[in-house]
Scaffold this motif. Structure first.
Motif, PDB file in Angstrom:
ATOM      1  N   ASP A   1     -77.941 -65.132-111.571  1.00  0.00           N
ATOM      2  CA  ASP A   1     -78.190 -64.156-112.510  1.00  0.00           C
ATOM      3  C   ASP A   1     -79.573 -64.593-113.314  1.00  0.00           C
ATOM      4  OD1 ASP A   1     -78.153 -62.905-115.130  1.00  0.00           O
ATOM      5  OD2 ASP A   1     -76.192 -62.279-114.940  1.00  0.00           O
ATOM      6  N   ALA A   2     -80.469 -63.934-113.375  1.00  0.00           N
ATOM      7  CA  ALA A   2     -81.803 -64.429-114.000  1.00  0.00           C
ATOM      8  C   ALA A   2     -81.670 -64.453-115.404  1.00  0.00           C
ATOM      9  CB  ALA A   2     -82.762 -63.369-113.428  1.00  0.00           C
ATOM     10  N   ALA A   3     -81.047 -63.568-116.011  1.00  0.00           N
ATOM     11  CA  ALA A   3     -80.810 -63.631-117.348  1.00  0.00           C
ATOM     12  C   ALA A   3     -80.205 -64.777-117.800  1.00  0.00           C
ATOM     13  CB  ALA A   3     -80.412 -62.497-117.967  1.00  0.00           C
ATOM     14  N   ALA A   4     -79.102 -65.169-116.971  1.00  0.00           N
ATOM     15  CA  ALA A   4     -78.288 -66.455-117.284  1.00  0.00           C
ATOM     16  C   ALA A   4     -78.962 -67.659-117.137  1.00  0.00           C
ATOM     17  CB  ALA A   4     -76.909 -66.425-116.504  1.00  0.00           C
ATOM     18  N   VAL A   5     -79.873 -67.883-116.057  1.00  0.00           N
ATOM     19  CA  VAL A   5     -80.801 -68.681-115.852  1.00  0.00           C
ATOM     20  C   VAL A   5     -81.785 -68.936-116.897  1.00  0.00           C
ATOM     21  CG1 VAL A   5     -82.611 -69.694-114.367  1.00  0.00           C
ATOM     22  CG2 VAL A   5     -80.402 -68.835-113.406  1.00  0.00           C
ATOM     23  N   ARG A   6     -82.315 -68.062-117.598  1.00  0.00           N
ATOM     24  CA  ARG A   6     -83.335 -68.116-118.539  1.00  0.00           C
ATOM     25  C   ARG A   6     -82.668 -68.643-119.658  1.00  0.00           C
ATOM     26  NH1 ARG A   6     -86.658 -62.842-121.122  1.00  0.00           N
ATOM     27  NH2 ARG A   6     -87.683 -63.970-122.868  1.00  0.00           N
ATOM     28  N   ALA A   7     -81.266 -67.889-120.099  1.00  0.00           N
ATOM     29  CA  ALA A   7     -80.684 -68.691-121.427  1.00  0.00           C
ATOM     30  C   ALA A   7     -80.438 -69.878-121.368  1.00  0.00           C
ATOM     31  CB  ALA A   7     -79.458 -67.764-121.778  1.00  0.00           C
ATOM     32  N   VAL A   8     -79.933 -70.406-120.488  1.00  0.00           N
ATOM     33  CA  VAL A   8     -79.480 -71.783-120.015  1.00  0.00           C
ATOM     34  C   VAL A   8     -80.929 -72.885-120.256  1.00  0.00           C
ATOM     35  CG1 VAL A   8     -78.700 -73.428-118.514  1.00  0.00           C
ATOM     36  CG2 VAL A   8     -77.420 -71.482-118.660  1.00  0.00           C
ATOM     37  N   THR A   9     -81.747 -72.212-119.594  1.00  0.00           N
ATOM     38  CA  THR A   9     -83.143 -73.310-119.279  1.00  0.00           C
ATOM     39  C   THR A   9     -83.957 -73.006-120.709  1.00  0.00           C
ATOM     40  OG1 THR A   9     -84.058 -71.414-118.348  1.00  0.00           O
ATOM     41  CG2 THR A   9     -83.599 -73.252-116.901  1.00  0.00           C
ATOM     42  N   THR A  10     -83.717 -72.127-121.326  1.00  0.00           N
ATOM     43  CA  THR A  10     -84.373 -71.742-122.640  1.00  0.00           C
ATOM     44  C   THR A  10     -84.063 -72.729-123.594  1.00  0.00           C
ATOM     45  OG1 THR A  10     -85.147 -69.484-122.309  1.00  0.00           O
ATOM     46  CG2 THR A  10     -85.025 -70.268-124.479  1.00  0.00           C
ATOM     47  N   GLY A  11     -82.535 -72.659-123.853  1.00  0.00           N
ATOM     48  CA  GLY A  11     -81.902 -73.649-124.662  1.00  0.00           C
ATOM     49  C   GLY A  11     -82.389 -75.098-124.459  1.00  0.00           C
ATOM     50  N   ALA A  12     -82.151 -75.337-122.928  1.00  0.00           N
ATOM     51  CA  ALA A  12     -82.283 -76.995-122.542  1.00  0.00           C
ATOM     52  C   ALA A  12     -83.863 -77.272-122.895  1.00  0.00           C
ATOM     53  CB  ALA A  12     -82.161 -76.998-121.082  1.00  0.00           C
ATOM     54  N   GLU A  13     -84.738 -76.419-122.555  1.00  0.00           N
ATOM     55  CA  GLU A  13     -86.208 -76.622-122.660  1.00  0.00           C
ATOM     56  C   GLU A  13     -86.234 -77.005-124.465  1.00  0.00           C
ATOM     57  OE1 GLU A  13     -88.040 -73.554-120.895  1.00  0.00           O
ATOM     58  OE2 GLU A  13     -87.859 -74.382-119.026  1.00  0.00           O
ATOM     59  N   ALA A  14     -85.751 -76.059-125.168  1.00  0.00           N
ATOM     60  CA  ALA A  14     -86.132 -76.296-126.639  1.00  0.00           C
ATOM     61  C   ALA A  14     -85.408 -77.628-127.151  1.00  0.00           C
ATOM     62  CB  ALA A  14     -85.163 -75.249-127.297  1.00  0.00           C
ATOM     63  N   ALA A  15     -84.280 -78.020-126.349  1.00  0.00           N
ATOM     64  CA  ALA A  15     -83.585 -79.249-126.743  1.00  0.00           C
ATOM     65  C   ALA A  15     -84.607 -80.436-126.466  1.00  0.00           C
ATOM     66  CB  ALA A  15     -82.402 -79.655-126.492  1.00  0.00           C
ATOM     67  N   GLY A  16     -85.009 -80.194-125.275  1.00  0.00           N
ATOM     68  CA  GLY A  16     -85.983 -81.334-124.581  1.00  0.00           C
ATOM     69  C   GLY A  16     -87.331 -81.724-125.560  1.00  0.00           C
ATOM     70  N   ARG A  17     -87.948 -80.293-126.021  1.00  0.00           N
ATOM     71  CA  ARG A  17     -88.979 -80.613-126.525  1.00  0.00           C
ATOM     72  C   ARG A  17     -88.923 -81.304-127.910  1.00  0.00           C
ATOM     73  NH1 ARG A  17     -91.436 -76.222-123.345  1.00  0.00           N
ATOM     74  NH2 ARG A  17     -89.777 -74.584-124.098  1.00  0.00           N
TER      75      ARG A  17
END
Length: 314
Positions: free
Chosen positions: A220-236
């Motif tokens: 699911d593209a939206a689910a992938v985007r939601a998970v990776t957006t949260g992860a990338e925000a934390a990583g940055r």
């Protein structure tokens, strides 16, 4: 493993919004008894303090302990022993005299700190250099953290140090935070934040983070985007903090990282992209310690933080 005060037994208490965990640590640092009970979160601070005292008595019925350490939800100032700020997960918890209140109920000196800092304590103690530095993040229902520099855990004014969820995040721009501000990391990187982002992307309500993670695993593209957006925000955010603090180790724990490699890999990439050259090669790692970390760290507080004694409230 803790080293109790004077080689004597101590009690470690871990207070969360749903349960209290207690353990009695013997003089050699081993756990000799355990107990858990629900947190009476809706009944007010006095009921919570009574429950903490009851849990301590349950693990130490013969009264061998010489001190109690408490790892507690909320912003805790270990110097005053006071909860200086808290969410509504425990009703009326902000302003509670945790150290003195529990000492009066148990007759024992009490050391207290925020639960995430206490959980990070064993991670700091495990560093090979006693002057090591640590960046610890706990990503779950919220985003908490702990900062230790040159072997010393940072507490800051009112015990606020380490609350990483309230750092600004570009991915969270304009989104309201539970603290009253907007654009904080917690509202995009926490479990509820990722879930809410998926709902914004799709207009479809979901019950929990695990549902989003399962849909992401299914493509699911939206689910992938939601998970990776949260992860990338934390990583940055963590990468920027690493540049500021120069940690020897970065630990990312909590429930959200356990949803799978999609989250962990995205966080690690974003973290690495922020690092200055001397830190390249540093990577986030999972916690070394398991479910005992919080009570172990709580017990260890009795050797490192001020003790609050019975009678202080009178």
């Amino acid at each position: 493993m803790t080293r109790p005060v004077g080689g004597s037994p101590v009690v470690g208490l871990d207070l969360g919004g749903t349960k209290i965990a207690a353990a009695l640590f013997a003089a050699d640092g081993t756990v000799s008894s355990r107990h858990t009970r629900p947190t009476p979160a809706g009944e007010g601070p006095s009921a919570v303090l009574d429950a903490l005292a009851g849990a301590a008595a349950e693990v130490d019925p013969e009264g061998h302990a010489t001190a109690i350490g408490v790892a507690a939800a909320g912003v805790v100032d270990p110097r005053s022993g006071t909860v200086t700020s808290a969410t509504d997960s425990i009703r009326g918890w902000a302003g509670t005299a945790l150290g003195a209140g529990l000492a009066d109920r148990t007759g024992l000196p009490v050391a207290c700190d925020n639960d995430v800092r206490a959980t990070a304590g064993p991670e700091l103690a495990a560093l090979p250099d006693r002057r090591g530095s640590l960046l610890f993040a706990a990503v779950g229902t919220g985003v908490g953290g702990a900062l230790a520099v040159d072997g010393r855990m940072l507490h800051g004014a009112s015990g606020i140090a380490g609350h990483l969820g309230h750092l600004p995040s570009a991915e969270a721009a304009g989104l309201p935070c539970t603290c009253g501000a907007t654009g904080h990391l917690e509202v995009i990187a926490s479990g509820p934040g990722i879930t809410a982002h998926y709902e914004r992307l799709t207009g479809t309500p979901v019950d929990r983070l695990e549902t989003v993670a399962a849909r992401a695993a299914g493509g699911d593209a939206a689910a992938v985007r939601a998970v990776t957006t949260g992860a990338e925000a934390a990583g940055r955010v963590l990468g920027g903090l690493a540049n500021a603090l120069g940690p020897d180790r970065v630990v990312v724990g909590g429930g959200v990282p356990r949803i799978g490699p999609l989250y962990g890999d995205a966080l690690a990439r974003a973290f690495a992209a922020e690092l200055m050259p001397p830190l390249r090669g540093l990577a986030p790692e999972p916690p070394r310690f398991g479910h005992d970390a919080a009570v172990t760290g709580a017990a260890a507080l009795t050797t490192t933080l001020p003790l609050h004694h019975p009678g202080a409230l009178r």
